[in-house]
Motif scaffolding. Structure first.
Motif, PDB file in Angstrom:
ATOM      1  N   ASP A 108       0.823  -1.208   0.000  1.00  0.00           N
ATOM      2  CA  ASP A 108       0.000   0.000   0.000  1.00  0.00           C
ATOM      3  C   ASP A 108       0.858   1.260   0.000  1.00  0.00           C
ATOM      4  O   ASP A 108       1.877   1.349   0.694  1.00  0.00           O
ATOM      5  CB  ASP A 108      -0.910   0.027   1.227  1.00  0.00           C
ATOM      6  CG  ASP A 108      -2.121  -0.870   1.045  1.00  0.00           C
ATOM      7  OD1 ASP A 108      -2.261  -1.456  -0.045  1.00  0.00           O
ATOM      8  OD2 ASP A 108      -2.930  -0.974   1.978  1.00  0.00           O
ATOM      9  N   HIS A 112      -2.978   4.002  -2.820  1.00  0.00           N
ATOM     10  CA  HIS A 112      -3.938   2.973  -2.445  1.00  0.00           C
ATOM     11  C   HIS A 112      -4.878   3.438  -1.330  1.00  0.00           C
ATOM     12  O   HIS A 112      -6.003   2.955  -1.223  1.00  0.00           O
ATOM     13  CB  HIS A 112      -3.209   1.704  -1.972  1.00  0.00           C
ATOM     14  CG  HIS A 112      -2.420   1.012  -3.034  1.00  0.00           C
ATOM     15  ND1 HIS A 112      -1.141   1.397  -3.373  1.00  0.00           N
ATOM     16  CD2 HIS A 112      -2.723  -0.046  -3.829  1.00  0.00           C
ATOM     17  CE1 HIS A 112      -0.690   0.604  -4.334  1.00  0.00           C
ATOM     18  NE2 HIS A 112      -1.620  -0.276  -4.634  1.00  0.00           N
ATOM     19  N   VAL A 138      -9.691  -1.814  -3.458  1.00  0.00           N
ATOM     20  CA  VAL A 138      -9.450  -0.369  -3.496  1.00  0.00           C
ATOM     21  C   VAL A 138     -10.721   0.437  -3.702  1.00  0.00           C
ATOM     22  O   VAL A 138     -10.877   1.527  -3.130  1.00  0.00           O
ATOM     23  CB  VAL A 138      -8.425  -0.051  -4.612  1.00  0.00           C
ATOM     24  CG1 VAL A 138      -8.302   1.450  -4.840  1.00  0.00           C
ATOM     25  CG2 VAL A 138      -7.067  -0.657  -4.274  1.00  0.00           C
TER      26      VAL A 138
END
Length: 226
Positions: A108, A112, A138
């Motif tokens: 991440d 993200h 996401v």
């Protein structure tokens, strides 16, 4: 062809010496269809234009969209033209549109962790299943351009059943991904596949006609946008 390689064209080994005679002529003719490095197949704008009316009811007028395989930005521009707020990234360090060096499948990052309404992309063929799963983590709406036979392998049955697509939109033409290099006689049938978080059951299946310019975003017009 094995299931692992099912996304690849059967083409000659480009590192081998050229053959002669009829077999050599056939091999040479097929060389232009060899897979591009890093699966770089820019999406013709007509593919994205034709998608837009079908996903407009799923997204707010100025939806925040992440395009994580933007390459030269050919998908980004139609999305922006339609009124969406697009975050464009790509794993390649240098891109013509957006931010390069961003690994959508990696750990991440600040990208993200933002709140997106949708992830929309033409994923690399070899990593399409990974892109689908990550995108569903996401954003609540995920849209991927895939080959029409994408589900026709045993190893993707689990992916289909676990992710439950909402819509399959079959293109009524074959996109010319590399028209300048390979001409206007493309070989691949494609479809847009749409996932909506919380959807259960089988997807609806439809055909979409080719649009050569951006359609009006009726939702945005109603809200004073476009």
């Amino acid at each position: 062809m094995s299931e692992v390689d099912d996304d690849f064209w059967s083409v000659p080994d480009l590192d081998k010496p050229k053959a002669v005679g009829m077999s050599g002529a056939i091999a040479e003719a097929m060389r232009k269809w060899a897979r591009k490095p890093a699966d770089l197949y820019p999406t013709p704008v007509d593919c994205t234009y034709s998608l837009l009316p079908h996903i407009a009811p799923l997204l707010p007028a100025k939806a925040k969209v992440w395009e994580p395989a933007c390459a030269d930005g050919q998908m980004v521009k139609p999305l922006q033209e339609f009124g969406y707020n697009v975050m464009a990234t790509d794993l390649r360090p240098e891109v013509k549109c957006g931010k390069g060096g961003v690994d959508f499948l990696g750990p991440d990052t600040s990208y993200h962790k933002q709140n997106y309404d949708a992830v929309i992309t033409n994923p690399p063929f070899k990593a399409a299943d990974q892109f689908i799963r990550r995108a569903l983590e996401v954003a609540p709406v995920v849209v991927m351009l895939l080959k029409a036979q994408y589900w026709n392998t045993r190893n993707r049955k689990a992916l289909f059943r676990e992710t439950r697509p909402c819509m399959e939109l079959n293109l009524t033409w074959r996109p010319a991904f590399l028209a300048q290099e390979r001409g206007n006689s493309p070989l691949m049938d494609c479809m847009w596949v749409v996932w909506v978080r919380g959807h259960e059951g089988l997807p609806t299946v439809d055909m979409i006609d080719r649009l050569l310019e951006c359609p009006l975003n009726i939702g945005a017009m109603d809200m004073g946008g476009l």
